[in-house]
Design a protein around this motif. Sequence first.
Motif, PDB file in Angstrom:
ATOM      1  N   HIS A 103      -5.664   6.597  -2.617  1.00 54.19           N
ATOM      2  CA  HIS A 103      -4.712   7.690  -2.832  1.00 54.19           C
ATOM      3  C   HIS A 103      -5.264   8.689  -3.840  1.00 54.19           C
ATOM      4  CE1 HIS A 103      -0.984   9.567  -4.473  1.00 54.19           C
ATOM      5  NE2 HIS A 103      -0.667   9.565  -3.194  1.00 54.19           N
ATOM      6  N   GLY A 143      -5.471   0.267   2.356  1.00 55.36           N
ATOM      7  CA  GLY A 143      -4.861  -0.784   1.535  1.00 55.36           C
ATOM      8  C   GLY A 143      -4.353  -1.931   2.400  1.00 55.36           C
ATOM      9  N   GLY A 144      -3.707  -1.581   3.515  1.00 58.35           N
ATOM     10  CA  GLY A 144      -3.168  -2.611   4.408  1.00 58.35           C
ATOM     11  C   GLY A 144      -4.273  -3.469   5.009  1.00 58.35           C
ATOM     12  N   GLN A 161      -3.337  10.454   4.149  1.00 55.36           N
ATOM     13  CA  GLN A 161      -2.616   9.182   4.117  1.00 55.36           C
ATOM     14  C   GLN A 161      -3.496   7.979   4.385  1.00 55.36           C
ATOM     15  OE1 GLN A 161       1.257   8.976   5.682  1.00 55.36           O
ATOM     16  NE2 GLN A 161       1.674  10.315   3.968  1.00 55.36           N
ATOM     17  N   ALA A 172      -5.182   0.771  -2.311  1.00 54.41           N
ATOM     18  CA  ALA A 172      -4.293   1.896  -1.986  1.00 54.41           C
ATOM     19  C   ALA A 172      -4.292   2.933  -3.108  1.00 54.41           C
ATOM     20  CB  ALA A 172      -2.870   1.392  -1.727  1.00 54.41           C
ATOM     21  N   SER A 216       0.817  -1.214   0.000  1.00 55.25           N
ATOM     22  CA  SER A 216       0.000   0.000   0.000  1.00 55.25           C
ATOM     23  C   SER A 216       0.850   1.264   0.000  1.00 55.25           C
ATOM     24  CB  SER A 216      -0.918   0.024   1.219  1.00 55.25           C
ATOM     25  OG  SER A 216      -1.713  -1.132   1.246  1.00 55.25           O
ATOM     26  N   ILE A 217       1.993   1.224   0.695  1.00 57.09           N
ATOM     27  CA  ILE A 217       2.866   2.405   0.720  1.00 57.09           C
ATOM     28  C   ILE A 217       3.431   2.673  -0.675  1.00 57.09           C
ATOM     29  CG2 ILE A 217       5.025   3.368   1.610  1.00 57.09           C
ATOM     30  CD1 ILE A 217       4.532   1.936   4.225  1.00 57.09           C
ATOM     31  N   TYR A 251      -4.684   5.990   2.465  1.00 53.41           N
ATOM     32  CA  TYR A 251      -4.459   4.866   1.545  1.00 53.41           C
ATOM     33  C   TYR A 251      -3.613   3.758   2.161  1.00 53.41           C
ATOM     34  CZ  TYR A 251       0.172   6.899   0.555  1.00 53.41           C
ATOM     35  OH  TYR A 251       1.451   7.385   0.657  1.00 53.41           O
ATOM     36  N   ILE A 252      -2.691   4.090   3.077  1.00 53.00           N
ATOM     37  CA  ILE A 252      -1.838   3.052   3.665  1.00 53.00           C
ATOM     38  C   ILE A 252      -2.667   2.159   4.585  1.00 53.00           C
ATOM     39  CG2 ILE A 252       0.196   2.578   5.076  1.00 53.00           C
ATOM     40  CD1 ILE A 252       1.308   5.268   4.216  1.00 53.00           C
ATOM     41  N   ARG A 291      -1.910   4.008  10.575  1.00 56.52           N
ATOM     42  CA  ARG A 291      -1.291   2.807  10.013  1.00 56.52           C
ATOM     43  C   ARG A 291      -0.489   2.053  11.078  1.00 56.52           C
ATOM     44  NH1 ARG A 291       2.027   6.892   9.207  1.00 56.52           N
ATOM     45  NH2 ARG A 291       4.293   6.576   9.288  1.00 56.52           N
ATOM     46  N   ALA A 338      -4.412  -5.057  -1.872  1.00 54.45           N
ATOM     47  CA  ALA A 338      -3.800  -3.905  -1.201  1.00 54.45           C
ATOM     48  C   ALA A 338      -3.443  -2.825  -2.220  1.00 54.45           C
ATOM     49  CB  ALA A 338      -2.566  -4.346  -0.421  1.00 54.45           C
TER      50      ALA A 338
END
Lengths: 100, 232
Positions: free
Chosen positions: B206, B218-219, B212, B202, A52-53, B214-215, B88, B198
């Motif tokens: 995004h 997605g995670g 932020q 994400a 995801s990052i 998205y982290i 996160r 993910a």
Amino acid sequence: MRLDPLTIITILLMAVATYATRAGGLWLASRLELSGRVEAWLDYIPGAILVSIVAPVVLASGLAEALAALAVVLVASRTGSLPVAMVTGVCAVLVLRTLA
Amino acid sequence: MTDKAAVTFTWRGALEGAKRCLPIEISGFAIGLVFGVLAGQSGLSAAETVLMSALVYSGAAQFIVLGLWAAPLPVFGIALTTLVVGLRHLLMGAALSPYFSKLGRLKAYGSVFFMADENWALMMSEFSKGKRDAAFLLGGGVAMFLSWTTSTLIGRTVGGTLRDPERWGLDFAFTAVFLALLVGMWRGRLDLLPWATAALVAVAAHTWLPGQWYILLGGLAGSLAGAVRREA
């Protein structure tokens, strides 16, 4: 040495907020019953977070970043070296952005 | 699954963490210089800049709040933004819990103060290869902490020329590190569904959500996809 009281308060609140998130996940998860499903979930978190990052940078910011990412993946799978992969990525993105 | 009873916490593990995080300490130093310069432009004194780096110790949060730093100071807006950026960490901490809940409270809750994306990612990658020394996180974290606080101070007092990390490709350094770690973590087809989920979530988050989120999203989506699939 200038320390403004309101600034200090703001920084302290930031510190509390950040530490709460750092400790909170450990605290909450250590209270979970570790069933197979929960263990599987925890097990998948590291990969999912890292994907995801990087995903928006690699997939959605441009050709230079996408190609540099490809170079990093190739070098990392060949060498297994973190420093080499990092230097490759930085150099590749520098060159590719200049070309683009 | 893995043997979680055998978790240790040694000096050797801490030193190993500090050593393995060296590339991060170096690139983090450069990013810290930039942060110091920008903090000065936002009106923070040298003492305030270092205090923030030492107490908050989060590049992501610190860079983002500089954008909100104006008189009168939006104290709660800044605190709330920091909280959202930090969410996160909840997932990262949860991933630590099978190992860290075996340690004493001081070791576990002291270590997580120093948990950043990078030393956490490196340690999880070591653990996925069977290593079990939990002091890795602390060792890497303390070394990164020293690099971060020192470099923000230098950037604040001396800097002025380093303004644009993108010009040096430095913004890509951490992406490259995370990609290399992912290569090592790849377990084959098992990871395809969670990782693709993910990535998809994400990128979508995004694109459409500010900040932020998205982290975290997605995670969460990726890890849950893996867990649900295993159940089926």
